[in-house]
Design an enzyme around this catalytic site. Structure first.
Site, PDB file in Angstrom:
ATOM      1  N   HIS A  22       0.825  -1.201   0.000  1.00  0.00           N
ATOM      2  CA  HIS A  22       0.000   0.000   0.000  1.00  0.00           C
ATOM      3  C   HIS A  22       0.859   1.251   0.000  1.00  0.00           C
ATOM      4  CE1 HIS A  22      -3.774  -2.073   0.487  1.00  0.00           C
ATOM      5  NE2 HIS A  22      -3.268  -2.765   1.500  1.00  0.00           N
TER       6      HIS A  22
ATOM      7  N   ASP B 141      10.243  11.706   2.458  1.00  0.00           N
ATOM      8  CA  ASP B 141      11.391  12.381   3.077  1.00  0.00           C
ATOM      9  C   ASP B 141      12.299  11.366   3.763  1.00  0.00           C
ATOM     10  OD1 ASP B 141      10.044  14.656   2.273  1.00  0.00           O
ATOM     11  OD2 ASP B 141       9.691  15.420   4.285  1.00  0.00           O
TER      12      ASP B 141
ATOM     13  N   CYS C 219       0.068   2.759  -4.671  1.00  0.00           N
ATOM     14  CA  CYS C 219      -0.495   4.066  -4.990  1.00  0.00           C
ATOM     15  C   CYS C 219       0.519   5.150  -4.648  1.00  0.00           C
ATOM     16  CB  CYS C 219      -1.763   4.313  -4.178  1.00  0.00           C
ATOM     17  SG  CYS C 219      -3.115   3.216  -4.606  1.00  0.00           S
TER      18      CYS C 219
ATOM     19  N   ASP D 286      11.075  10.831  -4.548  1.00  0.00           N
ATOM     20  CA  ASP D 286      11.423  12.223  -4.849  1.00  0.00           C
ATOM     21  C   ASP D 286      12.671  12.337  -5.714  1.00  0.00           C
ATOM     22  OD1 ASP D 286       9.291  13.501  -3.685  1.00  0.00           O
ATOM     23  OD2 ASP D 286      10.291  13.813  -1.768  1.00  0.00           O
TER      24      ASP D 286
END
Length: 164
Positions: A4, A37, A60, A67
């Site tokens: 997930h 992060d 998802c 990033d």
């Protein structure tokens, strides 16, 4: 990673849409979701310069969970990596610095001050040609081996090792 994915409200202002992308581990109800992060700082930020990492994210919000400045979408049409137009290396490095500072100093005023000083100060060094010792940014003051941010990440990682 296959599982997930999700998103949570961005706490440090580094996300254009106001949300951090996450992966949701099996123990998320007690340990929480793992934000982009954290993934960047712990996985990508610790990689030695010149190394390569390949990840597969089947969840998802997975397209931006690392990033990274380049992405590949296995959609049958894309044949090579594409530049992520929303990626900014200074922003990514600032995010890693901010995360490490929070781990070292907590989330209080000291951490906020350190983040502002390091990120803003080092962004200035990077953008003005590396003018260490020269406020105008000219001439030969650029540290060898990369930008100011490139030097701070390993330093913060060492501090984190010592402070636990």
């Amino acid at each position: 990673y296959s599982g997930h994915g999700g998103r949570v409200k961005d706490e440090d202002g580094d996300e254009e849409d106001g949300y951090d992308e996450t992966i949701i581990p099996v123990d998320f109800s007690t340990a929480g979701q793992i934000t982009d992060d954290v993934i960047f700082a712990e996985l990508v930020g610790r990689m030695p310069q010149g190394s390569t990492l390949m990840t597969l994210m089947d969840c998802c919000h997975s397209g931006t969970v690392l990033d990274l400045p380049y992405t590949f979408k296995a959609d049958g049409e894309q044949q090579e990596m594409q530049e992520n137009p929303n990626a900014n290396m200074n922003s990514l490095q600032a995010m890693a610095i901010s995360y490490l500072i929070k781990k070292i100093f907590g989330k209080g005023v000291t951490a906020q001050i350190m983040t502002v000083l390091l990120v803003n100060g080092l962004a200035g060094i990077t953008s003005n040609g590396g003018g260490c010792g020269n406020p105008s940014g000219g001439g030969g003051g650029k540290p060898s081996g990369g930008s100011g941010m490139d030097m701070v990440l390993p330093l913060l990682q060492q501090i984190l090792k010592v402070t636990g």
